[in-house]
Design a protein around this motif. Structure first.
Motif, PDB file in Angstrom:
ATOM      1  N   ARG A 155      -6.484   4.528  -7.744  1.00 12.90           N
ATOM      2  CA  ARG A 155      -7.542   3.589  -7.373  1.00 12.90           C
ATOM      3  C   ARG A 155      -7.002   2.308  -6.735  1.00 12.90           C
ATOM      4  NH1 ARG A 155     -12.558   3.705  -9.068  1.00 12.90           N
ATOM      5  NH2 ARG A 155     -13.274   5.530 -10.187  1.00 12.90           N
ATOM      6  N   SER A 156      -5.748   2.325  -6.326  1.00  8.03           N
ATOM      7  CA  SER A 156      -5.184   1.113  -5.726  1.00  8.03           C
ATOM      8  C   SER A 156      -4.295   1.463  -4.533  1.00  8.03           C
ATOM      9  CB  SER A 156      -4.385   0.330  -6.765  1.00  8.03           C
ATOM     10  OG  SER A 156      -3.313   1.107  -7.236  1.00  8.03           O
ATOM     11  N   MET A 157      -4.050   0.448  -3.737  1.00  6.51           N
ATOM     12  CA  MET A 157      -3.163   0.558  -2.585  1.00  6.51           C
ATOM     13  C   MET A 157      -2.090  -0.521  -2.776  1.00  6.51           C
ATOM     14  SD  MET A 157      -4.231   0.331   1.442  1.00  6.51           S
ATOM     15  CE  MET A 157      -5.593   1.442   1.218  1.00  6.51           C
ATOM     16  N   THR A 158      -0.820  -0.129  -2.702  1.00  6.97           N
ATOM     17  CA  THR A 158       0.251  -1.091  -2.955  1.00  6.97           C
ATOM     18  C   THR A 158       1.171  -1.237  -1.757  1.00  6.97           C
ATOM     19  OG1 THR A 158       1.628   0.623  -3.941  1.00  6.97           O
ATOM     20  CG2 THR A 158       0.284  -0.672  -5.436  1.00  6.97           C
ATOM     21  N   MET A 159       1.792  -2.415  -1.691  1.00 11.24           N
ATOM     22  CA  MET A 159       2.765  -2.728  -0.647  1.00 11.24           C
ATOM     23  C   MET A 159       3.794  -3.663  -1.274  1.00 11.24           C
ATOM     24  SD  MET A 159       2.090  -4.596   3.023  1.00 11.24           S
ATOM     25  CE  MET A 159       1.520  -6.125   2.336  1.00 11.24           C
ATOM     26  N   LYS A 192       7.198  -9.493  -8.816  1.00 14.22           N
ATOM     27  CA  LYS A 192       5.975 -10.208  -9.168  1.00 14.22           C
ATOM     28  C   LYS A 192       4.807  -9.483  -8.503  1.00 14.22           C
ATOM     29  CE  LYS A 192       8.014 -13.786 -11.129  1.00 14.22           C
ATOM     30  NZ  LYS A 192       7.743 -14.274 -12.453  1.00 14.22           N
ATOM     31  N   GLU A 193       3.711  -9.352  -9.221  1.00 12.92           N
ATOM     32  CA  GLU A 193       2.559  -8.636  -8.683  1.00 12.92           C
ATOM     33  C   GLU A 193       1.427  -9.594  -8.354  1.00 12.92           C
ATOM     34  OE1 GLU A 193      -0.280  -4.788  -9.659  1.00 12.92           O
ATOM     35  OE2 GLU A 193       0.893  -5.676 -11.268  1.00 12.92           O
ATOM     36  N   ILE A 194       0.826  -9.364  -7.194  1.00 14.70           N
ATOM     37  CA  ILE A 194      -0.364 -10.112  -6.797  1.00 14.70           C
ATOM     38  C   ILE A 194      -1.470  -9.092  -6.565  1.00 14.70           C
ATOM     39  CG2 ILE A 194      -1.401 -11.515  -4.981  1.00 14.70           C
ATOM     40  CD1 ILE A 194       1.246 -12.955  -4.728  1.00 14.70           C
ATOM     41  N   ARG A 195      -2.612  -9.282  -7.248  1.00 12.85           N
ATOM     42  CA  ARG A 195      -3.718  -8.342  -7.153  1.00 12.85           C
ATOM     43  C   ARG A 195      -4.807  -8.901  -6.247  1.00 12.85           C
ATOM     44  NH1 ARG A 195      -4.226  -6.551 -13.467  1.00 12.85           N
ATOM     45  NH2 ARG A 195      -2.285  -5.386 -13.536  1.00 12.85           N
ATOM     46  N   LEU A 196      -5.287  -8.029  -5.376  1.00 15.19           N
ATOM     47  CA  LEU A 196      -6.367  -8.395  -4.462  1.00 15.19           C
ATOM     48  C   LEU A 196      -7.505  -7.401  -4.631  1.00 15.19           C
ATOM     49  CD1 LEU A 196      -4.165  -8.748  -1.234  1.00 15.19           C
ATOM     50  CD2 LEU A 196      -4.794 -10.572  -2.781  1.00 15.19           C
ATOM     51  N   SER A 197      -8.675  -7.773  -4.113  1.00 18.21           N
ATOM     52  CA  SER A 197      -9.794  -6.831  -4.072  1.00 18.21           C
ATOM     53  C   SER A 197     -10.236  -6.716  -2.615  1.00 18.21           C
ATOM     54  CB  SER A 197     -10.941  -7.303  -4.966  1.00 18.21           C
ATOM     55  OG  SER A 197     -11.504  -8.479  -4.431  1.00 18.21           O
ATOM     56  N   PRO A 198     -10.909  -5.614  -2.252  1.00 18.39           N
ATOM     57  CA  PRO A 198     -11.292  -5.402  -0.845  1.00 18.39           C
ATOM     58  C   PRO A 198     -12.241  -6.464  -0.291  1.00 18.39           C
ATOM     59  CG  PRO A 198     -11.515  -3.374  -2.093  1.00 18.39           C
ATOM     60  CD  PRO A 198     -11.219  -4.461  -3.071  1.00 18.39           C
ATOM     61  N   ARG A 254      10.974 -10.097  -5.552  1.00 15.46           N
ATOM     62  CA  ARG A 254      10.207  -9.184  -4.708  1.00 15.46           C
ATOM     63  C   ARG A 254       8.751  -9.323  -5.118  1.00 15.46           C
ATOM     64  NH1 ARG A 254      12.496  -3.640  -5.947  1.00 15.46           N
ATOM     65  NH2 ARG A 254      10.843  -2.956  -4.589  1.00 15.46           N
ATOM     66  N   VAL A 255       7.836  -9.035  -4.182  1.00 10.46           N
ATOM     67  CA  VAL A 255       6.412  -9.168  -4.468  1.00 10.46           C
ATOM     68  C   VAL A 255       5.714  -7.831  -4.224  1.00 10.46           C
ATOM     69  CG1 VAL A 255       4.274 -10.375  -3.879  1.00 10.46           C
ATOM     70  CG2 VAL A 255       6.428 -11.609  -3.841  1.00 10.46           C
ATOM     71  N   LYS A 256       4.926  -7.413  -5.212  1.00  9.85           N
ATOM     72  CA  LYS A 256       4.131  -6.194  -5.098  1.00  9.85           C
ATOM     73  C   LYS A 256       2.685  -6.636  -4.914  1.00  9.85           C
ATOM     74  CE  LYS A 256       2.731  -2.176  -7.828  1.00  9.85           C
ATOM     75  NZ  LYS A 256       2.875  -1.517  -9.138  1.00  9.85           N
ATOM     76  N   ILE A 257       2.104  -6.284  -3.775  1.00  9.85           N
ATOM     77  CA  ILE A 257       0.714  -6.635  -3.513  1.00  9.85           C
ATOM     78  C   ILE A 257      -0.117  -5.399  -3.812  1.00  9.85           C
ATOM     79  CG2 ILE A 257      -0.986  -7.353  -1.810  1.00  9.85           C
ATOM     80  CD1 ILE A 257       2.538  -8.258  -1.233  1.00  9.85           C
ATOM     81  N   THR A 258      -1.080  -5.544  -4.714  1.00 10.55           N
ATOM     82  CA  THR A 258      -1.924  -4.428  -5.126  1.00 10.55           C
ATOM     83  C   THR A 258      -3.361  -4.715  -4.724  1.00 10.55           C
ATOM     84  OG1 THR A 258      -0.500  -4.079  -7.031  1.00 10.55           O
ATOM     85  CG2 THR A 258      -2.637  -3.000  -7.078  1.00 10.55           C
ATOM     86  N   LEU A 259      -3.933  -3.811  -3.962  1.00 12.97           N
ATOM     87  CA  LEU A 259      -5.330  -3.901  -3.556  1.00 12.97           C
ATOM     88  C   LEU A 259      -6.088  -2.903  -4.424  1.00 12.97           C
ATOM     89  CD1 LEU A 259      -7.279  -5.164  -1.495  1.00 12.97           C
ATOM     90  CD2 LEU A 259      -6.676  -3.350   0.087  1.00 12.97           C
ATOM     91  N   ARG A 260      -6.905  -3.413  -5.365  1.00 10.42           N
ATOM     92  CA  ARG A 260      -7.576  -2.542  -6.337  1.00 10.42           C
ATOM     93  C   ARG A 260      -9.005  -2.234  -5.905  1.00 10.42           C
ATOM     94  NH1 ARG A 260      -6.232  -4.218 -12.320  1.00 10.42           N
ATOM     95  NH2 ARG A 260      -8.479  -4.184 -12.269  1.00 10.42           N
ATOM     96  N   PHE A 261      -9.380  -0.965  -6.026  1.00  9.12           N
ATOM     97  CA  PHE A 261     -10.710  -0.501  -5.638  1.00  9.12           C
ATOM     98  C   PHE A 261     -11.501  -0.102  -6.880  1.00  9.12           C
ATOM     99  CE2 PHE A 261      -7.875   0.330  -2.117  1.00  9.12           C
ATOM    100  CZ  PHE A 261      -8.557  -0.226  -1.058  1.00  9.12           C
ATOM    101  N   ARG A 262     -12.795  -0.468  -6.886  1.00  9.84           N
ATOM    102  CA  ARG A 262     -13.665  -0.117  -7.999  1.00  9.84           C
ATOM    103  C   ARG A 262     -14.937   0.521  -7.448  1.00  9.84           C
ATOM    104  NH1 ARG A 262     -13.277  -5.854  -9.762  1.00  9.84           N
ATOM    105  NH2 ARG A 262     -15.536  -5.772  -9.497  1.00  9.84           N
ATOM    106  N   GLY A 263     -15.392   1.531  -8.125  1.00  8.11           N
ATOM    107  CA  GLY A 263     -16.690   2.142  -7.802  1.00  8.11           C
ATOM    108  C   GLY A 263     -16.806   2.616  -6.368  1.00  8.11           C
ATOM    109  N   ARG A 264     -17.818   2.110  -5.666  1.00 13.70           N
ATOM    110  CA  ARG A 264     -18.107   2.560  -4.297  1.00 13.70           C
ATOM    111  C   ARG A 264     -17.085   2.050  -3.279  1.00 13.70           C
ATOM    112  NH1 ARG A 264     -24.306   2.244  -2.907  1.00 13.70           N
ATOM    113  NH2 ARG A 264     -23.546   3.534  -1.216  1.00 13.70           N
TER     114      ARG A 264
END
Length: 183
Positions: free
Chosen positions: A172-176, A99-105, A128-138
């Motif tokens: 453009r993302s960081m995963t754990m 399962k994926e959970i998306r976060l932003s900074p 299992r859980v995939k945590i994705t931290l997504r980055f955009r632009g700056r």
């Protein structure tokens, strides 16, 4: 190809690979009788004669063994038993989903807590859980400063989860990845 279609094809393939009666080309074989007793190594013709006397089939069950192992058995019944065993094994098998959970900074603490609770529910169900931290632009310029969000997330779930894969930057993302903690 759909998963159930693959399993049916795979199942039919394993059973059709079994050689029966005249399809067996080995010169001599180890024979197992109709009651499961060892009859020993003998020429293929003797084994076929034993099967004919019993009124059943000679089925090669271990073609890679030296010599190949054959069993005196009713092939239709044997095939049915094999299918039933595979079906039982499939029932007992547990599929683990990711399962994926998306976060932003710039996520707020309350939003982060909501995502932590969702992840906890997924983990309790055995996924299992995939945590994705997504980055955009700056935000891309400050990727290193945002690692603490993933570590805080993992610390919040430390009682029920372990970090399976440490945070890693991918484009453009960081995963754990997190998995359920074994007791």
């Amino acid at each position: 190809m759909h998963v159930s279609t693959f399993l049916i094809l795979w199942r039919d393939k394993t059973i059709s690979e079994l050689y029966i009666n005249e399809q067996i080309r080995a010169k001599e074989v180890r024979v197992i009788g109709i009651d499961g007793e060892q009859l020993g190594v003998m020429p293929i013709q003797d084994a076929r004669n034993i099967a004919d006397e019993e009124g059943v089939d000679l089925v090669m069950i271990a073609p890679t063994a030296k010599p190949p192992v054959c069993r005196v058995v009713d092939y239709g019944k044997f095939k049915y038993e094999q299918l039933r065993k595979e079906k039982e094994a499939k029932k007992k098998q547990k599929t683990v989903e990711i399962k994926e959970i998306r976060l932003s900074p710039n996520i707020d603490t309350n939003d982060l807590n909501t995502k932590v609770n969702a992840a906890k529910k997924f983990l309790e169900k055995g996924n299992r859980v995939k945590i994705t931290l997504r980055f955009r632009g700056r935000e891309m310029a400050h990727m290193g400063a945002s690692v603490h969000i993933l570590t805080d997330f993992a610390e919040a779930l430390a009682d029920v989860a372990v970090v399976e894969k440490q945070p890693k930057v991918e484009g453009r993302s960081m995963t754990m990845f997190l998995a359920e903690k074994k007791n």
